[in-house]
Design an enzyme around this catalytic site. Structure first.
Site, PDB file in Angstrom:
ATOM      1  N   GLY A  11       8.316  -6.433  -1.681  1.00 56.98           N
ATOM      2  CA  GLY A  11       7.500  -4.586  -1.720  1.00 56.98           C
ATOM      3  C   GLY A  11       6.040  -4.588  -1.869  1.00 56.98           C
ATOM      4  CB  THR A 125       5.011  -7.253  -7.490  1.00 61.51           C
ATOM      5  OG1 THR A 125       5.537  -7.058  -8.276  1.00 61.51           O
ATOM      6  CG2 THR A 125       4.674  -7.882  -9.180  1.00 61.51           C
ATOM      7  CB  ILE A 126       2.656  -2.041  -7.868  1.00 59.95           C
ATOM      8  CG1 ILE A 126       4.767  -1.826  -7.874  1.00 59.95           C
ATOM      9  CG2 ILE A 126       2.611  -2.130  -6.517  1.00 59.95           C
ATOM     10  CD1 ILE A 126       3.994  -0.237  -7.419  1.00 59.95           C
ATOM     11  CG  ASP A 127       7.659  -3.630 -10.351  1.00 60.47           C
ATOM     12  OD1 ASP A 127       6.923  -2.511  -9.896  1.00 60.47           O
ATOM     13  OD2 ASP A 127       8.531  -3.126 -10.015  1.00 60.47           O
ATOM     14  NE  ARG A 162       7.321  24.797 -14.807  1.00 57.24           N
ATOM     15  CZ  ARG A 162       7.086  25.712 -13.575  1.00 57.24           C
ATOM     16  NH1 ARG A 162       7.089  24.878 -12.678  1.00 57.24           N
ATOM     17  NH2 ARG A 162       7.590  26.836 -12.737  1.00 57.24           N
ATOM     18  CD  GLU A 223      12.022   2.083  -9.949  1.00 58.53           C
ATOM     19  OE1 GLU A 223      11.481   2.757  -9.442  1.00 58.53           O
ATOM     20  OE2 GLU A 223      11.863   0.809  -9.745  1.00 58.53           O
ATOM     21  NE  ARG A 267      11.128  23.821 -13.769  1.00 56.28           N
ATOM     22  CZ  ARG A 267      11.102  24.929 -13.259  1.00 56.28           C
ATOM     23  NH1 ARG A 267      10.177  25.238 -11.502  1.00 56.28           N
ATOM     24  NH2 ARG A 267      11.573  26.346 -13.095  1.00 56.28           N
ATOM     25  CD  GLN A 275       5.078   5.051  -8.630  1.00 60.28           C
ATOM     26  OE1 GLN A 275       5.002   4.178  -9.560  1.00 60.28           O
ATOM     27  NE2 GLN A 275       5.706   5.427  -7.995  1.00 60.28           N
TER      28      GLN A 275
HETATM   29  O1  F6P Z   1       7.556  -3.579  -5.686  1.00 55.86           O
HETATM   30  C1  F6P Z   1       8.704  -3.000  -7.003  1.00 55.86           C
HETATM   31  C2  F6P Z   1       9.223  -1.796  -6.604  1.00 55.86           C
HETATM   32  O2  F6P Z   1       7.795  -0.694  -6.599  1.00 55.86           O
HETATM   33  C3  F6P Z   1      10.123  -1.547  -7.771  1.00 55.86           C
HETATM   34  O3  F6P Z   1       9.571  -1.465  -9.037  1.00 55.86           O
HETATM   35  C4  F6P Z   1      11.167  -0.506  -6.963  1.00 55.86           C
HETATM   36  O4  F6P Z   1      12.018  -0.815  -8.212  1.00 55.86           O
HETATM   37  C5  F6P Z   1      10.795  -1.315  -5.781  1.00 55.86           C
HETATM   38  O5  F6P Z   1       9.502  -2.003  -5.571  1.00 55.86           O
HETATM   39  C6  F6P Z   1      11.420  -0.159  -4.782  1.00 55.86           C
HETATM   40  O6  F6P Z   1      10.947  -0.921  -3.517  1.00 55.86           O
HETATM   41  P1  F6P Z   1      12.001  -0.275  -2.191  1.00 55.86           P
HETATM   42  O7  F6P Z   1      12.929   0.787  -2.122  1.00 55.86           O
HETATM   43  O8  F6P Z   1      10.896  -0.593  -1.151  1.00 55.86           O
HETATM   44  O9  F6P Z   1      13.293  -1.899  -2.611  1.00 55.86           O
END
Ligand code: F6P
Length: 342
Positions: A11, A125-127, A162, A223, A267, A275
């Site tokens: 990503g 990686t943002i994670d 909310r 997520e 909501r 992000q």
């Molecule tokens: O880069 C990792 C991430 O941000 C995960 O947190 C996420 O599940 C995934 O990318 C989703 O990215 P894509 O839809 O581009 O595969």
């Protein structure tokens, strides 16, 4: 070395272009030719390779995305894939490779290195789930984006009495959720590492609303988080390029469930790719520059199979073999900080 390559994989993450720029600049000063590999591993096999010039990297320190483009590739999932990659690299006279990426990408770096091809990793990686480094390029900008979103969404939550559920990225780990929650003053952070039940979340909400008299609440959920009762498990059946479940939607399910059980108006806002797509904040530009500079040193001094990882205040060489199969999880001590303000 006379010619090296650089590839971005996985990503996109803010700061990736600053990584490419750093390696390009080091090459320029050392008289090494830098070859950019476009569209990640599949692009390598398709010979999408060309020299990166000084002009190519001018001004990109501040830009989002990756100028080399990226993808999630199945290459390296099967035995023998290393040979396909090394054959393609040899076709272009590339003697060493800098791999800018997260867990999947660095698994590829380790495999290529074990197969005898000189290569090193830059953590991106943002994670922030890559072991061997305290921070990965892109994470801090992602947290910044989520924090701004929380600051803004608070106004809507408060104005409408909310419960605002904010879904952020994080497949197996909740670093973004926890840090954004701390910085954005959320009331709860729900992450994959720490199980919860919907009843517990409802109990916390009723404590805030009925006992403490608050008129709104902010909940951040990663997520990949699910409740221990499996109420939020949304199989959906849709898979990504690598065959993993496509995530996204857990926040909607949670908001619906909370509203049904508590009667509070709830909501969800899913922050999604907002992000990942921002221009890198200064801290990410600096981190990108430091780890890429180190990675270049490692590659050109024969230290293949290493990740340039941030440890304390220093960037160090971390053997990729040591971090293989490990994910950096949120620790209980760190999670406690987010819970402190619930
Ligand atoms: O880069 C990792 C991430 O941000 C995960 O947190 C996420 O599940 C995934 O990318 C989703 O990215 P894509 O839809 O581009 O595969």
């Amino acid at each position: 070395m006379k010619r090296i390559g650089i590839i971005t994989s996985g990503g996109d993450a803010p700061g990736t272009n600053a990584c490419i720029r750093t390696v390009a600049r080091r090459c320029l000063y050392d008289g090494i030719e830098l070859m950019g590999i476009f569209d990640s591993w599949d692009g390598l096999l398709a010979d999408k390779v060309r020299p990166i010039s000084r002009d190519d990297v001018t001004g990109i320190v501040a830009t989002a995305g990756t100028m080399l483009r990226s993808s999630r590739s199945k290459l390296f999932l099967n035995d023998g894939d290393e040979t396909k990659a090394t054959t393609a690299l040899a076709r272009h006279g590339i003697e060493g490779l800098v791999v800018v990426g997260g867990n999947g990408s660095q698994m590829a770096t380790a495999k290529l290195s074990a197969a005898g091809f000189p290569c090193v990793g830059v953590p991106k990686t943002i994670d922030n789930d890559l072991a061997g480094t305290e921070l990965t390029v892109g994470f801090l900008t992602a947290v910044e984006m989520c924090t701004h979103a929380l600051d803004n969404l608070r106004a809507t939550a408060e104005s409408h009495n909310r419960v605002m559920v904010v879904e952020v990225m994080g497949r197996n780990v909740g670093w973004i959720a926890v840090e954004a929650s701390i910085a954005g003053g959320a009331d709860m952070a729900l992450i994959p590492e720490f199980p919860f039940t919907i009843d517990e979340v409802c109990a916390k909400l009723s404590l805030r609303h009925d006992k403490l008299g608050r008129n709104y609440s902010m909940i951040v959920i990663a997520e990949g988080a699910t409740d221990s009762g499996g109420v939020l498990a949304d199989a959906g059946g849709v898979k990504d390029e690598l065959g993993r479940p496509k995530l996204g939607g857990v926040g909607q399910l949670l908001a619906r469930e909370l509203e049904a059980r508590t009667g509070y108006d709830a909501r969800c806002t899913t922050l999604g790719y907002l992000q990942r797509c921002a221009a890198p904040i200064a801290a990410d530009r600096i981190l990108a520059t430091r780890v890429s500079d180190k990675a270049y040193d490692l590659l050109t001094t024969g230290q293949s199979g290493m990740l340039a990882g941030l440890q304390g205040t220093e960037v160090r060489a971390v053997p990729l073999a040591d971090i293989r199969g490990k994910e950096k999880l949120v620790t209980p001590e760190y999670y406690r900080l987010a819970e402190l303000f619930g």
